[in-house]
Write a protein that holds these residues in place. Structure first.
Motif, mmCIF file in Angstrom:
data_model
loop_
_atom_site.group_PDB
_atom_site.id
_atom_site.type_symbol
_atom_site.label_atom_id
_atom_site.label_comp_id
_atom_site.label_asym_id
_atom_site.label_seq_id
_atom_site.Cartn_x
_atom_site.Cartn_y
_atom_site.Cartn_z
ATOM 1 N N GLY A 192 -7.742 -3.133 -20.284
ATOM 2 C CA GLY A 192 -7.605 -4.561 -20.038
ATOM 3 C C GLY A 192 -6.177 -5.022 -19.846
ATOM 4 O O GLY A 192 -5.848 -6.184 -20.100
ATOM 5 N N ILE A 193 -5.313 -4.131 -19.383
ATOM 6 C CA ILE A 193 -3.909 -4.478 -19.135
ATOM 7 C C ILE A 193 -3.736 -4.755 -17.650
ATOM 8 O O ILE A 193 -4.068 -3.913 -16.808
ATOM 9 C CB ILE A 193 -2.978 -3.342 -19.598
ATOM 10 N N GLU A 194 -3.212 -5.925 -17.309
ATOM 11 C CA GLU A 194 -3.073 -6.330 -15.916
ATOM 12 C C GLU A 194 -1.610 -6.313 -15.472
ATOM 13 O O GLU A 194 -0.761 -6.933 -16.114
ATOM 14 C CB GLU A 194 -3.644 -7.739 -15.708
ATOM 15 N N PRO A 195 -1.289 -5.606 -14.380
ATOM 16 C CA PRO A 195 0.084 -5.600 -13.878
ATOM 17 C C PRO A 195 0.416 -6.890 -13.142
ATOM 18 O O PRO A 195 -0.480 -7.573 -12.614
ATOM 19 C CB PRO A 195 0.099 -4.404 -12.923
ATOM 20 N N VAL A 196 1.702 -7.230 -13.095
ATOM 21 C CA VAL A 196 2.189 -8.407 -12.377
ATOM 22 C C VAL A 196 3.001 -7.934 -11.180
ATOM 23 O O VAL A 196 3.888 -7.080 -11.316
ATOM 24 C CB VAL A 196 3.065 -9.285 -13.299
ATOM 25 N N LYS A 197 2.717 -8.459 -10.000
ATOM 26 C CA LYS A 197 3.446 -8.048 -8.795
ATOM 27 C C LYS A 197 4.913 -8.470 -8.891
ATOM 28 O O LYS A 197 5.222 -9.556 -9.362
ATOM 29 C CB LYS A 197 2.803 -8.647 -7.554
ATOM 30 N N THR A 198 5.799 -7.582 -8.417
ATOM 31 C CA THR A 198 7.236 -7.852 -8.506
ATOM 32 C C THR A 198 7.926 -7.944 -7.154
ATOM 33 O O THR A 198 9.116 -8.258 -7.094
ATOM 34 C CB THR A 198 7.934 -6.766 -9.342
ATOM 35 N N SER A 199 7.230 -7.647 -6.067
ATOM 36 C CA SER A 199 7.830 -7.781 -4.737
ATOM 37 C C SER A 199 6.733 -8.009 -3.721
ATOM 38 O O SER A 199 5.580 -7.629 -3.944
ATOM 39 C CB SER A 199 8.642 -6.528 -4.369
ATOM 40 N N PRO A 200 7.063 -8.638 -2.593
ATOM 41 C CA PRO A 200 6.038 -8.880 -1.573
ATOM 42 C C PRO A 200 5.589 -7.565 -0.951
ATOM 43 O O PRO A 200 6.372 -6.613 -0.845
ATOM 44 C CB PRO A 200 6.783 -9.756 -0.551
ATOM 45 N N PRO A 201 4.331 -7.480 -0.529
ATOM 46 C CA PRO A 201 3.837 -6.233 0.061
ATOM 47 C C PRO A 201 4.342 -6.041 1.483
ATOM 48 O O PRO A 201 4.745 -6.989 2.155
ATOM 49 C CB PRO A 201 2.319 -6.435 0.042
ATOM 50 N N MET A 202 4.351 -4.795 1.915
ATOM 51 C CA MET A 202 4.640 -4.474 3.307
ATOM 52 C C MET A 202 3.800 -3.258 3.677
ATOM 53 O O MET A 202 3.249 -2.579 2.811
ATOM 54 C CB MET A 202 6.132 -4.190 3.523
ATOM 55 N N ASP A 203 3.675 -2.993 4.957
ATOM 56 C CA ASP A 203 2.885 -1.866 5.428
ATOM 57 C C ASP A 203 3.798 -0.823 6.062
ATOM 58 O O ASP A 203 4.815 -1.162 6.688
ATOM 59 C CB ASP A 203 1.840 -2.318 6.450
ATOM 60 N N VAL A 204 3.418 0.423 5.893
ATOM 61 C CA VAL A 204 4.181 1.528 6.455
ATOM 62 C C VAL A 204 3.232 2.448 7.204
ATOM 63 O O VAL A 204 2.202 2.863 6.665
ATOM 64 C CB VAL A 204 4.923 2.328 5.366
ATOM 65 N N LEU A 205 3.577 2.728 8.445
ATOM 66 C CA LEU A 205 2.839 3.704 9.239
ATOM 67 C C LEU A 205 3.508 5.056 9.007
ATOM 68 O O LEU A 205 4.699 5.216 9.246
ATOM 69 C CB LEU A 205 2.885 3.320 10.723
ATOM 70 N N TRP A 206 2.736 6.014 8.523
ATOM 71 C CA TRP A 206 3.266 7.298 8.054
ATOM 72 C C TRP A 206 2.717 8.402 8.953
ATOM 73 O O TRP A 206 1.508 8.526 9.136
ATOM 74 C CB TRP A 206 2.803 7.504 6.609
ATOM 75 N N PHE A 207 3.587 9.214 9.563
ATOM 76 C CA PHE A 207 3.117 10.251 10.486
ATOM 77 C C PHE A 207 4.161 11.353 10.622
ATOM 78 O O PHE A 207 5.330 11.196 10.229
ATOM 79 C CB PHE A 207 2.800 9.654 11.868
ATOM 80 N N ARG A 208 3.712 12.476 11.172
ATOM 81 C CA ARG A 208 4.601 13.611 11.418
ATOM 82 C C ARG A 208 4.984 13.666 12.890
ATOM 83 O O ARG A 208 4.174 13.352 13.761
ATOM 84 C CB ARG A 208 3.932 14.926 11.025
ATOM 85 N N LEU A 209 6.211 14.100 13.138
ATOM 86 C CA LEU A 209 6.670 14.355 14.496
ATOM 87 C C LEU A 209 7.098 15.817 14.578
ATOM 88 O O LEU A 209 7.669 16.354 13.624
ATOM 89 C CB LEU A 209 7.846 13.444 14.860
ATOM 90 N N PRO A 210 6.850 16.469 15.717
ATOM 91 C CA PRO A 210 7.139 17.910 15.812
ATOM 92 C C PRO A 210 8.631 18.189 15.980
ATOM 93 O O PRO A 210 9.404 17.319 16.379
ATOM 94 C CB PRO A 210 6.354 18.322 17.061
ATOM 95 N N ARG A 211 9.029 19.399 15.656
ATOM 96 C CA ARG A 211 10.370 19.873 15.989
ATOM 97 C C ARG A 211 10.349 20.307 17.454
ATOM 98 O O ARG A 211 9.418 20.958 17.909
ATOM 99 C CB ARG A 211 10.753 21.055 15.113
#
Length: 431
Positions: A192-211
């Motif tokens: 029953g412990i609730e966290p409090v947000k500390t910064s605004p959210p953002m989105d990250v697109l995560w992917f691999r690029l070849p050598r």
């Protein structure tokens, strides 16, 4: 004895428990905080049971930046040499390319430490190393595929957990239960412990690029680019580039509607050297969308229960400090609680002391992350034109008294955290 009905989640109240195990400390969650704490307690002869919900540690999107603070701590227990034998890359001076030229915000090479760099190593390899070491001690028990769904509570004190595995329900009774099960912590929810947000959210697109032939060089181990409302970062991972494309919260649908060609064009505009690499993005399934936000629990404990790592405070990815703050939590917990656990008890005052020692550095770095996210990242993402690094910022990072401050904060936080000599000297003979 039965669990408090208010603490039951996703399970019936009449499940049949196959067995009841007893231990001194039950750690829930096989991430860096939980595994490291288990190792440090086990090497002192304290009985530890570590419960991990998955079948192994091989999962995507786990942080893999091991900072100088963690390297120094691992060196205290003789594991840095073995860690460096794993496949890795060293990051010492990441460079960001802006409209007015390259910019290096920090340089770890000037720090007074044996390890003036960030080690990029797959988290599963780090966790395998730590659990292998812990497994040398007869009082350590690791249970995989253990899905904790209940807290066992007596008279307001947490006395352990019940978990479900492929062969049914099991119970672990413990003097102390530690929730180290990540940002979506079930233990935290059950308590029953609730966290409090500390910064605004953002989105990250995560992917691999070849050598590719004629690769860009990344002498500092990481590159970044700022341009026209976009932030693009790449990490050198030996045989591929790990890329992050930061976007404003909720804008993914619009980006996807524009098509992959728009993403490829944006990457080429930010850093033309990666235009050939971006051409290899041919399917949106190559990209994963990560929703990023940070939070802090006002209270990390209740009688018989302690939260550490992401279960207590979710960190922003800015600076990549998550693993290191989680392990620092584990170090402080070991320093404060070892004597009590050695004697078979864990007082609420000890749990409160763990949070007291970790609150200030955690809140401080989260405030720094929130400031950068609101005043730097947000400005980049809303920019309609070329992004320039202000001259005053370029000047400040060259002032001798100021230039190493960012590096020290990234490397160690507000101060170094170390294992106490008493914790190091109390060591059980290994198998």
């Amino acid at each position: 004895m039965s669990a408090d009905p208010s603490l039951v989640s996703s399970a019936t109240a009449t499940e049949s428990v196959r067995d009841v195990q007893e231990t001194t400390c039950c750690v829930v969650g096989g991430g860096p905080a939980g595994v490291f704490l288990s190792l440090i307690l086990a090497r002192q002869g304290i009985r530890v049971t570590l419960l991990e919900a998955h079948k192994d540690f091989d999962r995507e999107f786990r942080g893999d930046t091991v900072h100088p603070s963690t390297l120094e701590i691992l060196d205290q227990i003789g594991l840095t040499e073995r860690l460096h034998q794993l496949r890795h890359v060293k990051v010492s001076s990441p460079t960001i390319v802006a409209a007015n030229g390259p910019f290096t915000p920090l340089d770890l090479r000037r720090l007074k430490t044996r390890f003036p760099y960030i080690l990029l190593v797959e988290q599963r390899l780090l966790l395998d190393l730590l659990t292998e070491e812990a497994g040398k001690y007869p009082n350590f028990r690791l249970v995989m595929r253990a899905n904790v769904l209940k807290l066992v509570e007596e008279n307001g004190v947490v006395r352990g957990v019940r978990y479900q595995s492929p062969d049914g329900w099991h119970e672990v009774r413990a003097n102390l239960t530690v929730g180290a099960d990540g940002r979506f912590s079930m233990v935290r929810h059950l308590a029953g412990i609730e966290p409090v947000k500390t910064s605004p959210p953002m989105d990250v697109l995560w992917f691999r690029l070849p050598r590719l032939p004629g690769e860009p060089t990344a002498p500092g181990g990481a590159l970044g680019g700022l341009a026209r409302g976009h932030l693009f970062l790449v990490l050198d991972r030996n045989d591929y580039w790990q890329a992050a494309y930061v976007i404003t919260k909720g804008s993914y649908r619009e980006l996807r509607a524009q098509g992959l060609a728009a993403l490829q064009k944006s990457i080429a505009e930010i850093d033309p050297r990666f235009a050939p690499h971006a051409a290899h993005l041919t399917d949106w399934n190559q990209c994963s969308l990560l929703s990023v936000e940070s939070s802090f629990c006002p209270r990390w404990y209740k009688p018989g229960l302690l939260l550490i790592g992401d279960a207590a405070h979710v960190m922003s990815p800015i600076g990549g400090v998550g693993i290191n703050y989680a392990i620092q939590d584990a170090v402080v917990a070991a320093n404060v609680l070892s004597d009590a656990l050695w004697n078979g008890r864990a007082d609420v005052r000890d749990l409160e002391e763990v949070q007291r020692q970790r609150s200030l550095p955690t809140r401080f770095i989260q405030a720094v992350q929130a400031f950068l996210q609101k005043n730097v990242v947000a400005n980049v993402l809303t920019s309609a034109g070329p992004v320039r690094i202000p001259l005053i910022v370029r000047f400040l990072v060259r002032v001798p008294l100021l230039r190493d401050v960012p590096a020290r904060l990234i490397a160690f936080g507000l101060w170094r955290v170390r294992l106490d000599d008493s914790v190091l000297s109390r060591r059980l003979s290994i198998r």
